[in-house]
Design a protein around this motif. Structure first.
Motif, short mmCIF file in Angstrom:
data_model
loop_
_atom_site.label_atom_id
_atom_site.label_comp_id
_atom_site.label_asym_id
_atom_site.label_seq_id
_atom_site.Cartn_x
_atom_site.Cartn_y
_atom_site.Cartn_z
N SER A 55 66.07 53.50 29.41
CA SER A 55 65.26 54.23 30.39
C SER A 55 65.62 55.70 30.34
O SER A 55 66.79 56.06 30.49
CB SER A 55 65.53 53.67 31.79
N TRP A 56 64.66 56.57 30.08
CA TRP A 56 64.86 58.02 30.00
C TRP A 56 64.32 58.65 31.27
O TRP A 56 63.16 58.42 31.63
CB TRP A 56 64.12 58.61 28.80
N ASN A 57 65.16 59.42 31.94
CA ASN A 57 64.74 60.13 33.16
C ASN A 57 64.06 59.22 34.18
O ASN A 57 63.01 59.56 34.74
CB ASN A 57 63.83 61.31 32.79
N ASP A 58 64.66 58.05 34.35
CA ASP A 58 64.21 57.08 35.35
C ASP A 58 62.83 56.49 35.07
O ASP A 58 62.24 55.84 35.94
CB ASP A 58 64.22 57.68 36.77
N ARG A 59 62.30 56.74 33.88
CA ARG A 59 61.01 56.13 33.54
C ARG A 59 61.23 54.70 33.06
O ARG A 59 62.35 54.24 32.86
CB ARG A 59 60.31 56.96 32.47
N ALA A 60 60.12 53.99 32.86
CA ALA A 60 60.20 52.60 32.37
C ALA A 60 60.92 52.56 31.03
O ALA A 60 60.72 53.45 30.19
CB ALA A 60 58.79 52.03 32.24
N PRO A 61 61.76 51.56 30.80
CA PRO A 61 62.52 51.48 29.56
C PRO A 61 61.62 51.38 28.33
O PRO A 61 60.55 50.78 28.38
CB PRO A 61 63.32 50.18 29.73
N LYS A 110 68.69 62.34 31.51
CA LYS A 110 69.25 61.19 32.20
C LYS A 110 68.80 59.93 31.47
O LYS A 110 67.61 59.77 31.17
CB LYS A 110 68.73 61.18 33.65
N TYR A 111 69.75 59.08 31.15
CA TYR A 111 69.36 57.86 30.45
C TYR A 111 70.21 56.69 30.90
O TYR A 111 71.34 56.88 31.37
CB TYR A 111 69.49 58.04 28.93
N GLU A 112 69.66 55.52 30.74
CA GLU A 112 70.41 54.30 31.03
C GLU A 112 70.00 53.23 30.02
O GLU A 112 68.81 52.97 29.82
CB GLU A 112 70.10 53.81 32.45
N THR A 141 69.28 49.85 29.48
CA THR A 141 69.02 48.75 30.41
C THR A 141 69.26 47.40 29.75
O THR A 141 69.52 46.42 30.43
CB THR A 141 67.59 48.81 30.98
#
Lengths: 73, 73
Positions: free
Chosen positions: B30-36, B5-7, B9
């Motif tokens: 941001s990978w797997n909802d972690r900090a960017p 999962k990535y976004e 940001t």
């Protein structure tokens, strides 16, 4: 498995070292005897194993330098 | 196959675009909802597919910036 021939022609600096001794570096690397390209990558302590990384042309690295000089770090 | 999962940001800039429209970019991802983290990577034109790249911490990117400012490009 196919073999990739590579030679680190110039070490330009170290970005970090992790707990296992792998080093993230900026290098000039020649792949399969072609002209060297800039390369940001993790290497094992002896540089005999490589991790993930990205190869950049001189133009891309110059653009990156310009971007970084406009970001507060 | 496991899913990552990535976004993206923040898009910090484009380094290059190839003939197929893939773009090499500097982003905060941001990978797997972690900090960017900072990320230099190739993306498809729609950013729905990712290519090879490298993730960098702020400290690593600051070190890279310092190195680049000492290289003639």
């Amino acid at each position: 498995m196919a073999e990739v021939k590579y030679e680190i022609t110039k070490n330009l600096g170290v970005l970090s070292e992790n707990a296992k001794g792998w080093i993230k570096e900026l290098n000039l690397v020649s792949w399969n005897d072609r002209a060297p390209k800039y390369d940001i990558r993790e290497w094992s302590p002896e540089h005999d194993r490589m991790g993930k990384g990205i190869t950049l042309t001189q133009e891309e690295l110059a653009e990156l330098k310009s971007l970084l000089n406009n970001i507060d770090l």
